[in-house]
Design an enzyme around this catalytic site. Structure first.
Site, PDB file in Angstrom:
ATOM      1  CG  ASN A   1      -6.728   1.311   5.058  1.00 15.23           C
ATOM      2  OD1 ASN A   1      -5.829   0.481   5.092  1.00 15.23           O
ATOM      3  ND2 ASN A   1      -7.563   1.396   4.050  1.00 15.23           N
TER       4      ASN A   1
ATOM      5  CD  GLU B   1      -9.158  -5.642   5.783  1.00 16.28           C
ATOM      6  OE1 GLU B   1      -9.762  -5.472   4.724  1.00 16.28           O
ATOM      7  OE2 GLU B   1      -7.918  -5.719   5.864  1.00 16.28           O
TER       8      GLU B   1
ATOM      9  CG  ASN C   1      -8.655   2.467   0.833  1.00 14.54           C
ATOM     10  OD1 ASN C   1      -7.452   2.668   0.747  1.00 14.54           O
ATOM     11  ND2 ASN C   1      -9.175   1.243   0.848  1.00 14.54           N
TER      12      ASN C   1
ATOM     13  CD  GLU D   1      -3.230   0.370   0.297  1.00 13.91           C
ATOM     14  OE1 GLU D   1      -2.806   1.461  -0.129  1.00 13.91           O
ATOM     15  OE2 GLU D   1      -4.391  -0.006   0.125  1.00 13.91           O
TER      16      GLU D   1
ATOM     17  NE  ARG E   1      -5.260  -2.672   9.271  1.00 17.65           N
ATOM     18  CZ  ARG E   1      -5.400  -2.216   8.033  1.00 17.65           C
ATOM     19  NH1 ARG E   1      -5.167  -0.936   7.754  1.00 17.65           N
ATOM     20  NH2 ARG E   1      -5.806  -3.006   7.051  1.00 17.65           N
TER      21      ARG E   1
ATOM     22  CG  ASP F   1      -7.329  -0.271  -1.868  1.00 14.26           C
ATOM     23  OD1 ASP F   1      -6.908   0.579  -1.061  1.00 14.26           O
ATOM     24  OD2 ASP F   1      -7.140  -1.497  -1.705  1.00 14.26           O
TER      25      ASP F   1
END
Length: 299
Positions: free
Chosen positions: A103, A121, A154, A18, A101, A204
């Protein structure tokens, strides 16, 4: 269109790669592997990778004006000294939500570090809903909370004139826009500028190009799509040889290359055989459009 070239430049096997960020000063790409708790830096000239392991899932990384980097680790905004591999906590959020948490995160044109949270998740994109929120860390290290009830905070970026903030809450399957006040960091007037098609799957990470168009990585969709946020139309689809595309950024000389991160978590052995490059870092050239340099955190 036939000149587009897609190559896996780093077979990193990220569980969930990511937050790609181009570091112009060193011709390198920063990125994270969230569940592996790693921040990585790939040198595009030597092809070497440096990795720093931290003590919690690390979901985004960004440049810092005073040197080094900033990152979102667990539910903390942190400063990272790359040479010493040391982390200093700047602020903590969601103290009341032990399962949360951070992202995705990105720095705005005024040097504020925006990032949102989500519940951890149980499987990719399977989680307790509405547990997240969007925050920003100001240069003086105070934190502003914008809104909550977020599923998976996101992709985010700002229009070229800095008057619009673009944002994705993945499970809304929408790319949203807000009016943005660069002076104060205030947002208002939320609206959807693009709803994803079924085959595009889950929106995303996202970045903007030098023409003001948005590029969105489609998780489980194996593609990045180019959108016009003014007309709400999809302009282009670039398919990759991996399904779990997670984020994208421009980099390289003149910011004319696109780098795409992806994931392998949640894939079965058969899927991994079919997509051996899953979790790698991809470079796309020949798009015919350039990006802009990332902003640096001012604190």
């Amino acid at each position: 269109m036939s000149s587009i070239k897609i190559e896996c430049v780093l077979p990193e096997n990220c569980r969930c790669g990511e937050s790609p960020v181009w570091v112009e000063a060193s011709n390198s790409l920063l990125f994270v592997d969230i569940p592996a708790k790693k921040i990585c830096q790939w040198d595009s000239l030597t092809k070497q990778v440096q990795r720093v392991t931290v003590d919690a899932p690390v979901s985004s990384v960004a440049l810092r004006q005073s040197g080094g980097y900033v990152a979102t680790i667990g539910t903390k905004f942190c400063a990272l000294n790359w040479e010493e591999q040391s982390v200093i906590v700047l602020a903590t959020v969601d103290n009341d939500k032990k399962n949360n948490r951070f992202n995705d995160g990105k720095v705005d044109p005024a040097g504020r570090y925006f990032a949102g949270t989500m519940a951890e998740e149980t499987a990719p994109a399977v989680l307790e809903r509405h547990q997240g929120a969007l925050y920003s860390l100001f240069p003086d290290h105070h934190v502003k909370k914008y809104f909550d009830q977020v599923d998976i905070s996101n992709g985010l970026d700002w229009s070229l004139d800095h008057k619009i903030f673009y944002y994705i809450d993945s499970l809304s399957y929408s790319v949203d826009a807000f009016d943005y006040d660069l002076q104060t960091g205030q947002i208002s007037n939320r609206r959807s500028v693009y709803k994803l098609e079924k085959e595009e799957q889950i929106p995303d990470g996202m970045c903007i190009d030098a023409e003001g168009k948005l590029w969105v990585a489609c998780y489980n969709g194996g593609r990045v799509i180019r959108l016009d946020p003014v007309t709400g139309k999809r302009l282009q689809t670039v398919k990759l040889p991996v399904d779990k595309t997670t984020s994208c950024c421009f980099g390289g000389k003149d910011y004319s290359e696109m780098y795409v991160t992806c994931a392998r978590d949640g894939m079965d052995p058969e899927g991994l055989l079919r997509q051996p490059e899953a979790g790698g870092i991809f470079k796309i050239t020949g798009l015919g459009v350039k990006g802009i340099a990332p902003y640096s955190y001012a604190g």
